[in-house]
Structures are given as structure tokens and as C-alpha cells.
Scaffold this motif. Structure first.
Motif, PDB file in Angstrom:
ATOM      1  N   PRO A 176      37.986   8.161  47.995  1.00 57.63           N
ATOM      2  CA  PRO A 176      38.961   8.666  47.031  1.00 57.63           C
ATOM      3  C   PRO A 176      39.387  10.102  47.341  1.00 57.63           C
ATOM      4  CG  PRO A 176      36.760   8.753  46.084  1.00 57.63           C
ATOM      5  CD  PRO A 176      36.615   8.111  47.439  1.00 57.63           C
ATOM      6  N   TYR A 177      40.678  10.370  47.195  1.00 54.97           N
ATOM      7  CA  TYR A 177      41.232  11.703  47.406  1.00 54.97           C
ATOM      8  C   TYR A 177      42.224  12.015  46.278  1.00 54.97           C
ATOM      9  CZ  TYR A 177      39.500  12.120  52.221  1.00 54.97           C
ATOM     10  OH  TYR A 177      38.711  12.233  53.340  1.00 54.97           O
ATOM     11  N   VAL A 178      42.412  13.320  46.040  1.00 55.42           N
ATOM     12  CA  VAL A 178      43.426  13.785  45.097  1.00 55.42           C
ATOM     13  C   VAL A 178      44.519  14.472  45.897  1.00 55.42           C
ATOM     14  CG1 VAL A 178      43.951  15.344  43.189  1.00 55.42           C
ATOM     15  CG2 VAL A 178      41.799  14.049  43.192  1.00 55.42           C
ATOM     16  N   LEU A 179      45.746  13.995  45.718  1.00 52.26           N
ATOM     17  CA  LEU A 179      46.912  14.582  46.377  1.00 52.26           C
ATOM     18  C   LEU A 179      47.696  15.362  45.330  1.00 52.26           C
ATOM     19  CD1 LEU A 179      48.740  14.668  48.973  1.00 52.26           C
ATOM     20  CD2 LEU A 179      49.950  12.709  47.986  1.00 52.26           C
ATOM     21  N   ARG A 180      48.130  16.573  45.661  1.00 51.79           N
ATOM     22  CA  ARG A 180      48.907  17.383  44.731  1.00 51.79           C
ATOM     23  C   ARG A 180      49.648  18.472  45.506  1.00 51.79           C
ATOM     24  NH1 ARG A 180      44.620  21.334  41.550  1.00 51.79           N
ATOM     25  NH2 ARG A 180      44.114  22.654  43.316  1.00 51.79           N
ATOM     26  N   ALA A 181      50.495  19.207  44.806  1.00 49.75           N
ATOM     27  CA  ALA A 181      51.139  20.363  45.420  1.00 49.75           C
ATOM     28  C   ALA A 181      50.073  21.382  45.801  1.00 49.75           C
ATOM     29  CB  ALA A 181      52.133  20.989  44.450  1.00 49.75           C
ATOM     30  N   LEU A 182      50.277  22.086  46.901  1.00 51.89           N
ATOM     31  CA  LEU A 182      49.313  23.089  47.327  1.00 51.89           C
ATOM     32  C   LEU A 182      49.430  24.311  46.422  1.00 51.89           C
ATOM     33  CD1 LEU A 182      48.292  23.952  50.918  1.00 51.89           C
ATOM     34  CD2 LEU A 182      48.649  25.790  49.270  1.00 51.89           C
ATOM     35  N   GLN A 183      48.316  24.678  45.806  1.00 47.55           N
ATOM     36  CA  GLN A 183      48.280  25.806  44.874  1.00 47.55           C
ATOM     37  C   GLN A 183      47.576  26.978  45.537  1.00 47.55           C
ATOM     38  OE1 GLN A 183      46.282  24.877  41.227  1.00 47.55           O
ATOM     39  NE2 GLN A 183      46.214  26.996  40.527  1.00 47.55           N
ATOM     40  N   PRO A 184      48.235  28.120  45.716  1.00 50.73           N
ATOM     41  CA  PRO A 184      47.596  29.276  46.352  1.00 50.73           C
ATOM     42  C   PRO A 184      46.404  29.776  45.545  1.00 50.73           C
ATOM     43  CG  PRO A 184      49.969  29.580  46.176  1.00 50.73           C
ATOM     44  CD  PRO A 184      49.628  28.400  45.341  1.00 50.73           C
ATOM     45  N   THR A 185      45.352  30.199  46.220  1.00 50.77           N
ATOM     46  CA  THR A 185      44.169  30.714  45.538  1.00 50.77           C
ATOM     47  C   THR A 185      44.475  31.990  44.772  1.00 50.77           C
ATOM     48  OG1 THR A 185      43.521  31.893  47.552  1.00 50.77           O
ATOM     49  CG2 THR A 185      42.556  29.708  47.194  1.00 50.77           C
ATOM     50  N   GLU A 186      45.513  32.713  45.177  1.00 56.20           N
ATOM     51  CA  GLU A 186      45.836  33.972  44.511  1.00 56.20           C
ATOM     52  C   GLU A 186      46.460  33.771  43.129  1.00 56.20           C
ATOM     53  OE1 GLU A 186      48.953  33.464  47.912  1.00 56.20           O
ATOM     54  OE2 GLU A 186      46.802  33.161  47.617  1.00 56.20           O
ATOM     55  N   ASP A 187      46.694  32.527  42.732  1.00 52.62           N
ATOM     56  CA  ASP A 187      47.275  32.273  41.418  1.00 52.62           C
ATOM     57  C   ASP A 187      46.235  32.240  40.299  1.00 52.62           C
ATOM     58  OD1 ASP A 187      49.751  32.177  42.508  1.00 52.62           O
ATOM     59  OD2 ASP A 187      49.989  30.015  42.427  1.00 52.62           O
ATOM     60  N   ARG A 188      44.967  32.393  40.615  1.00 50.21           N
ATOM     61  CA  ARG A 188      43.945  32.455  39.578  1.00 50.21           C
ATOM     62  C   ARG A 188      43.852  33.888  39.054  1.00 50.21           C
ATOM     63  NH1 ARG A 188      39.180  31.770  44.054  1.00 50.21           N
ATOM     64  NH2 ARG A 188      39.092  33.931  44.707  1.00 50.21           N
ATOM     65  N   VAL A 189      43.179  34.055  37.914  1.00 53.11           N
ATOM     66  CA  VAL A 189      42.994  35.390  37.351  1.00 53.11           C
ATOM     67  C   VAL A 189      42.162  36.225  38.320  1.00 53.11           C
ATOM     68  CG1 VAL A 189      41.997  36.722  35.454  1.00 53.11           C
ATOM     69  CG2 VAL A 189      43.150  34.568  34.986  1.00 53.11           C
ATOM     70  N   PRO A 190      42.694  37.333  38.837  1.00 54.34           N
ATOM     71  CA  PRO A 190      41.998  38.114  39.883  1.00 54.34           C
ATOM     72  C   PRO A 190      40.967  39.073  39.275  1.00 54.34           C
ATOM     73  CG  PRO A 190      44.118  39.104  39.417  1.00 54.34           C
ATOM     74  CD  PRO A 190      44.010  37.898  38.513  1.00 54.34           C
ATOM     75  N   LEU A 191      39.864  38.517  38.801  1.00 51.04           N
ATOM     76  CA  LEU A 191      38.857  39.359  38.156  1.00 51.04           C
ATOM     77  C   LEU A 191      37.942  40.033  39.168  1.00 51.04           C
ATOM     78  CD1 LEU A 191      37.885  37.185  35.071  1.00 51.04           C
ATOM     79  CD2 LEU A 191      39.465  39.107  35.193  1.00 51.04           C
ATOM     80  N   THR A 192      37.473  39.283  40.145  1.00 50.75           N
ATOM     81  CA  THR A 192      36.549  39.863  41.112  1.00 50.75           C
ATOM     82  C   THR A 192      37.307  40.678  42.148  1.00 50.75           C
ATOM     83  OG1 THR A 192      36.642  37.837  42.438  1.00 50.75           O
ATOM     84  CG2 THR A 192      34.860  38.020  40.844  1.00 50.75           C
ATOM     85  N   GLY A 193      36.635  41.703  42.665  1.00 48.80           N
ATOM     86  CA  GLY A 193      37.223  42.534  43.704  1.00 48.80           C
ATOM     87  C   GLY A 193      38.216  43.552  43.190  1.00 48.80           C
ATOM     88  N   GLN A 194      38.347  43.682  41.872  1.00 42.06           N
ATOM     89  CA  GLN A 194      39.266  44.648  41.288  1.00 42.06           C
ATOM     90  C   GLN A 194      38.587  45.371  40.125  1.00 42.06           C
ATOM     91  OE1 GLN A 194      43.229  43.360  40.442  1.00 42.06           O
ATOM     92  NE2 GLN A 194      43.225  41.768  41.995  1.00 42.06           N
ATOM     93  N   GLU A 195      39.116  46.536  39.800  1.00 42.24           N
ATOM     94  CA  GLU A 195      38.610  47.273  38.653  1.00 42.24           C
ATOM     95  C   GLU A 195      39.447  46.938  37.426  1.00 42.24           C
ATOM     96  OE1 GLU A 195      38.324  51.436  39.332  1.00 42.24           O
ATOM     97  OE2 GLU A 195      36.908  51.247  40.997  1.00 42.24           O
ATOM     98  N   HIS A 196      38.770  46.719  36.311  1.00 43.67           N
ATOM     99  CA  HIS A 196      39.466  46.366  35.081  1.00 43.67           C
ATOM    100  C   HIS A 196      38.898  47.169  33.920  1.00 43.67           C
ATOM    101  CE1 HIS A 196      41.583  42.902  36.803  1.00 43.67           C
ATOM    102  NE2 HIS A 196      40.458  42.580  37.399  1.00 43.67           N
ATOM    103  N   HIS A 197      39.736  47.412  32.928  1.00 47.04           N
ATOM    104  CA  HIS A 197      39.282  48.011  31.680  1.00 47.04           C
ATOM    105  C   HIS A 197      39.001  46.875  30.705  1.00 47.04           C
ATOM    106  CE1 HIS A 197      39.368  50.243  27.887  1.00 47.04           C
ATOM    107  NE2 HIS A 197      39.116  51.323  28.616  1.00 47.04           N
ATOM    108  N   ILE A 198      37.998  47.050  29.874  1.00 47.60           N
ATOM    109  CA  ILE A 198      37.613  45.966  28.965  1.00 47.60           C
ATOM    110  C   ILE A 198      38.762  45.525  28.072  1.00 47.60           C
ATOM    111  CG2 ILE A 198      36.669  47.589  27.265  1.00 47.60           C
ATOM    112  CD1 ILE A 198      34.606  45.379  26.588  1.00 47.60           C
ATOM    113  N   ASP A 199      39.637  46.458  27.664  1.00 52.32           N
ATOM    114  CA  ASP A 199      40.756  46.084  26.807  1.00 52.32           C
ATOM    115  C   ASP A 199      41.686  45.088  27.484  1.00 52.32           C
ATOM    116  OD1 ASP A 199      39.808  47.740  24.845  1.00 52.32           O
ATOM    117  OD2 ASP A 199      41.150  49.412  25.306  1.00 52.32           O
ATOM    118  N   HIS A 200      41.848  45.202  28.810  1.00 50.20           N
ATOM    119  CA  HIS A 200      42.676  44.252  29.552  1.00 50.20           C
ATOM    120  C   HIS A 200      42.009  42.883  29.603  1.00 50.20           C
ATOM    121  CE1 HIS A 200      44.278  47.997  31.854  1.00 50.20           C
ATOM    122  NE2 HIS A 200      44.845  47.870  30.679  1.00 50.20           N
TER     123      HIS A 200
END
Length: 406
Positions: free
Chosen positions: A302-326
Motif C-alpha cells: 500500500p502507498y499514499v499518492l498526493r501532491a508533494l508538500q514542502p517540509t518548510e510549510d510546517r510551523v518552523p518552531l525548531t532552529g529559530q528563536e521565538h517569544h512566548i507571546d508568538h
């Protein structure tokens, strides 16, 4: 060494090159380790109390802070929602919530924020989830009213041109495109694999309204995610609406059994295949699903076929600095998305009806109890990661791991 053996067993039979990438990534930090060991998380989960008696809902199964993101739906509009359903199953509510809460408790301190901040964010997620569930109405994220990181992601997807996307992943030589096989996102494919996928796509195209759209131009092995690294996965460049600038990119991924199902096997429907499970539950839980989503079969797998979704479209939490309010704004949206997905799929093949979910949202005792248990689970993830690091550094997950195991 039980942790080592469990991880090895869960990854048996995977593509060695991409599996080595997964093992190296899991050494990075405890959050990446959590992402790569869904099976281990559910092995550790309590099997009594609220984890047994809470209402049953359809779960994505691998809910963590980077498994929600933006994508273009099959109506070509931009959406923000849960976007990974490889592990999807029917389970009591806390099975789903606990994984995301633990991902907050483990992942947020890696952003330079305090454990207190992580606890606040976990509570904000629970509150947003409860409030959305209490309405009894499934909604979706509106681009016009969204803000912060979520709005940025929706705008990014909405404004992205297919040509820009194609140019990042492919190179155009004399009007003919081919993949940029960079050893990071895309890897070369063997002649045998290429022939198998090409033959499948020819057969699949004949079942579609516009078979010429699916004419294959190029194929490569795809590197994406963490937990699924090593699973058979391909990027496929097809003719689309015309070469070279109207080509389309598709993603083809093998569907494996859910890590959760073995713990809740008696609750699951009889699916025709794991691909049918993934696709059916994705369509059931999302407001609008990603384009070209199909459950398919290649040589009885079994396989799932779909449009290719770039990994950069997820919420970029890791590897960046964030303020808690954001981040508060982001986790609130996540809580709402989870509640809406459960309401949208309520009353289907064993899942609780909306009235039961509304009643559950009004109970208060489970909230504090769940957060307390999640703190214990987060500590366990840290312990398991340290054990893994020692084993990895000792070479137990290197090229010679099979001989070492024997």
C-alpha cells in the motif's frame, strides 16, 4: 538496552541510506528523538484511567508541534491543519492530546524558553482545545483572521508560484525538467525502482480523467520527515498541464501499520489496506485535504499518492528563536484544529458523537491530571534520548548494527 532494541525492531527493513539519516537526526536533540520514535511513546503511555475510559475519537496518531502546517487543498486554496496521518487510528482522547503536549514540554525549552514557558503553552493548548470542543462545531483556520506564524505560512503557500517551486526542486535543460538530486531532499533511484514506479503511474493514469497529466518525466527517492525516514518514498515529476513550466510534483509514500493500533487493535475497523486507512482518515479529519490524495497499491504494497508538500510549510518552531507571546497564538490554533478534526469525524465507525465530546470538554479533573502525566512522559523521553545517544555514540546504530545485534 531495551530502548535500543525497540528502536531497531521498529525500523527493520527500511532503506539503509535514509535510515542512517534518521538515526543521525535523532541524535540531535530530544524533540527530534520524540518525532522519530512514535512507537516508543505509545509503548510508554499509561493504559488505564483516563487513557482507557475517555471518549473515542479519530486521531492523527503522531500529533506534535511540527505535524501541523499549511498546504494547498484540492480546491487550490491554502489551509492550515493537521497534516500527517500515517499513524491515524481510533483511540481515547488523551492518547492524541498527550503526544502534542509532550512535544511542547520537550521542544519549547530547546528554543531558549523556560520550562515554565513550556508549561504555560501546554495549558494554553488544552484551554483552546476545550473551548473549541465545547462549541460542538467544526471550523477551519481562516487566512483573513489568522495572525502571526500561522498567517505567514498561509500567505507563503498562497503566494508560492508553481514555477518557483519547480525551479527549486528541478532543473530545466532545453525545455525538459529533471530533479535536482542533491543528497539531502532527493536521492538517486535504482533502475528497478524507476521501472516499477513508472509502470504503476502508467496504470494509475489510465484510471484518471486526464491520463496525460500523470505522464512521468522523472523520479527520485525523497527525504522528508523524521519518523518515516527509511520508508519507501518517492518524488515524481509529471507532465501536469504542460512542459516545462506547468509540470507538477507528486509524493508517493509507502503506508505502514500504525504504531498505536497494536495497543488498541480491538477498536479498529477492518481496512482494506493501511493506505486506505491513512487516506480515509485524512479526508475525514481535515476540512479540505491536499490535492491528488489517493490510496494506491504497488506490487501488493500500500502507498499514499498526493501532491508533494514542502517540509518548510510546517510551523518552523525548531532552529529559530521565538517569544512566548508568538507561540501562544500558534498553540491556541493547534488546539482548535485538533478539536475541529475530532468534531468533524465524530460519530463515524465507533468515534464518539459531538454531544459526548461537548460533555467531555466540560469536565475539569482530566485536564490537570493529563498535564501531570505528560510531565512524567516528557521526563521519560529525555531519559530514553540520553540512552539512545550513548548507544549511537558507541556505534550501535551505525552500518554494522546488524552484526553487533547478532
Amino acid at each position: 538496552m531495551k530502548v535500543v532494541n525497540r528502536i531497531r525492531k521498529a525500523n527493520q527493513g527500511r532503506d539503509p541510506e535514509r535510515l542512517a539519516m534518521k538515526y543521525a537526526a535523532m541524535r540531535t536533540d530530544a524533540f527530534v528523538f520524540l518525532r522519530g520514535t512514535c512507537h516508543l511513546f505509545y509503548d510508554r503511555l499509561p493504559k488505564s484511567g483516563m487513557f482507557k475510559s475517555s471518549p473515542l475519537v479519530w486521531c492523527c496518531g503522531d500529533l506534535h508541534i511540527e505535524n501541523l502546517g499549511s498546504y494547498k487543498g484540492d480546491n487550490r486554496l491554502a489551509y492550515f491543519d493537521i497534516n500527517d496521518f500515517d499513524e491515524a487510528v481510533l483511540a481515547p482522547i488523551p492518547w492524541e492530546l498527550s503526544r502534542l503536549i509532550v512535544s511542547i514540554l520537550v521542544g519549547v525549552p530547546l528554543l531558549g524558553l523556560s520550562n515554565t514557558d513550556a508549561n504555560i503553552l501546554a495549558q494554553e493548548f488544552i484551554t483552546a482545545y476545550v473551548d473549541a470542543l465545547a462549541t460542538g462545531k467544526a471550523r477551519w483556520v481562516e487566512r483573513e483572521t489568522s495572525s502571526g506564524l500561522v498567517r505567514e505560512l498561509l500567505e507563503q503557500v498562497r503566494l508560492r508560484s508553481r514555477l518557483d517551486f519547480l525551479n527549486k526542486r528541478t532543473q530545466n535543460k532545453k525545455g525538459q525538467r529533471h530533479f535536482r538530486v542533491d543528497g539531502k531532499k532527493l536521492l538517486p533511484i535504482s533502475d528497478i525502482e524507476r521501472h516499477q514506479i513508472h509502470r504503476f503511474m502508467q496504470s494509475f493514469a489510465r484510471t484518471q480523467d486526464k491520463p496525460e497529466f500523470y505522464k512521468v518525466i522523472d523520479i527520485a527517492r525523497r527525504v522528508a520527515g523524521t519518523g518515516s525516514l527509511g520508508v519507501a518514498r518517492y518524488a515524481i515529476l509529471v507532465e501536469g498541464k504542460g512542459s516545462p513550466n506547468q509540470n507538477y510534483l507528486l509524493d508517493l509514500k509507502q503506508a505502514l501499520p500504525s504504531s498505536i493500533a497494536k495497543h488498541l487493535e480491538h477498536l479498529q475497523p477492518k481496512w482494506k489496506s493501511h493506505a486506505e486507512r491513512v487516506v480515509t482518515l485524512q479526508k475525514r479529519m481535515q476540512a479540505v485535504s491536499i490535492a491528488f490524495l489517493h490510496a494506491v497499491e504497488i506490487q501488493d504494497q500500500p502507498y499514499v499518492l498526493r501532491a508533494l508538500q514542502p517540509t518548510e510549510d510546517r510551523v518552523p518552531l525548531t532552529g529559530q528563536e521565538h517569544h512566548i507571546d508568538h507561540l501562544i497564538g500558534v498553540v491556541k490554533v493547534m488546539g482548535e484544529c485538533v478539536a475541529w478534526a475530532q468534531l468533524r469525524s465524530s460519530g463515524r465507525e465507533g468515534s464518539a458523537i459531538a454531544d459526548t465530546l461537548i460533555d467531555f470538554s466540560g469536565r475539569k479533573k482530566w485536564r490537570n491530571n493529563l498535564l501531570s502525566i505528560c510531565h512524567e512522559l516528557a521526563d521519560q523521553v529525555q531519559d530514553d534520548w540520553r540512552t539512545y545517544c550513548e548507544a549511537y555514540d558507541a556505534g550501535l546504530f551505525g552500518p554494522g548494527e546488524d552484526s553487533l545485534k547478532r
